[in-house]
Design an enzyme around this catalytic site. Structure first.
Site, short mmCIF file in Angstrom:
data_model
loop_
_atom_site.label_atom_id
_atom_site.label_comp_id
_atom_site.label_asym_id
_atom_site.label_seq_id
_atom_site.Cartn_x
_atom_site.Cartn_y
_atom_site.Cartn_z
N LYS A 1 -9.02 -4.37 -3.62
CA LYS A 1 -7.59 -4.52 -3.90
C LYS A 1 -7.22 -5.98 -4.07
CE LYS A 1 -5.61 -0.55 -1.39
NZ LYS A 1 -4.58 -0.21 -0.39
N ASP B 1 -7.08 -2.71 2.79
CA ASP B 1 -6.04 -3.72 2.62
C ASP B 1 -6.47 -5.10 3.10
OD1 ASP B 1 -3.96 -1.95 1.61
OD2 ASP B 1 -3.94 -1.10 3.64
N ASP C 1 0.85 -1.17 0.00
CA ASP C 1 0.00 0.00 0.00
C ASP C 1 0.90 1.24 0.00
OD1 ASP C 1 -2.36 1.64 0.53
OD2 ASP C 1 -1.65 1.73 2.60
N ASP D 1 -0.28 5.13 1.21
CA ASP D 1 -0.53 6.01 2.35
C ASP D 1 -0.56 5.22 3.66
OD1 ASP D 1 -0.68 8.42 0.95
OD2 ASP D 1 -2.79 8.12 0.47
N ASP E 1 -2.26 -0.83 5.92
CA ASP E 1 -2.62 -0.12 7.15
C ASP E 1 -4.10 0.16 7.30
OD1 ASP E 1 -2.76 1.94 5.09
OD2 ASP E 1 -2.79 3.37 6.74
#
Length: 226
Positions: free
Chosen positions: A153, A180, A10, A12, A176
């Site tokens: 994702k 995810d 990922d 951010d 995070d």
């Protein structure tokens, strides 16, 4: 010497500095030197992860917009249509609210399959309007994303793995946020950085002691050639 495992990263909160949104440059060399596929899977608009791949110097394997856009290195695949999300945004504005990014709105300008709303805007009316269009609102901790329920994702990562030809069970992911979770459920080994939200922490195989890019760097050092 054992080969490095495929990676899914990922952006951010995972590759960034703790004090801001900027990518920590310390991640560049380890990712560039990785000798297995590296997939960048993010909620950001499609051009951002492509630019990150260019900056690092790695092949463009990208899942963008929470799975709405998938780039296998040879072709772009879309799993959602922005039209419905845009209709939600228009209805939200008509109800007296704003997306919260200012007149230029570079957050959504290049977004092709979803719309993102600033988290300082009212969430409940956004969710109500999205439901009227059979869409969902995904709170990633950075924005409210108006998305189609079928996109994720994890599904995008699986598409890239099949196209490129790497083993998902051997793949390592770091993230995070709630967006995810589907990736964590798709790969063989998953890590949540210490700043991860509750959903990501619950879904990960391990929650790291370090956060942001520091946590990710600790994973890369640990699993390299593992």
């Amino acid at each position: 010497m054992n080969r490095d495992p495929p990676l899914v990263l990922d952006i951010d909160g995972t590759l960034t500095r703790p004090e801001g949104w900027g990518v920590d440059p310390r991640v560049f060399d380890p990712i560039r030197e990785w000798d297995a596929p590296v997939v960048i899977a993010t909620g950001k608009a499609f051009p951002y992860p492509i630019a990150l791949c260019h900056s690092i110097g790695v092949p463009e394997l990208v899942v963008a917009e929470n799975g709405g856009v998938i780039y296998t290195g040879d072709s772009v695949q879309y799993t959602a249509d922005r039209a419905a999300a845009q209709a939600v945004a228009d209805a939200y504005r008509d109800a007296g609210y704003e997306l919260g990014w200012g007149s230029d709105d570079t957050v959504n300008r290049w977004r092709e399959t979803e719309v993102a709303v600033n988290r300082d805007q009212p969430e409940d009316p956004l969710r109500e309007i999205a439901a009227d269009y059979d869409l969902e609102v995904l709170d990633t901790g950075y924005a409210y994303h108006v998305v189609e329920p079928e996109t994720s994702k994890g599904a995008g990562v699986a598409t890239i793995a099949e196209y490129v030809g790497f083993d998902l069970e051997a793949t390592v992911a770091v993230g995070d946020s709630i967006n995810d979770v589907s990736t964590f459920e798709t790969v063989g080994r998953s890590f949540a950085v210490s700043n991860a939200d509750e959903a990501a922490r619950a879904a990960a195989d391990e929650v790291l002691e370090a956060g942001h890019a520091e946590g990710t760097l600790s994973v890369l050092e640990r699993v390299r050639g593992d």
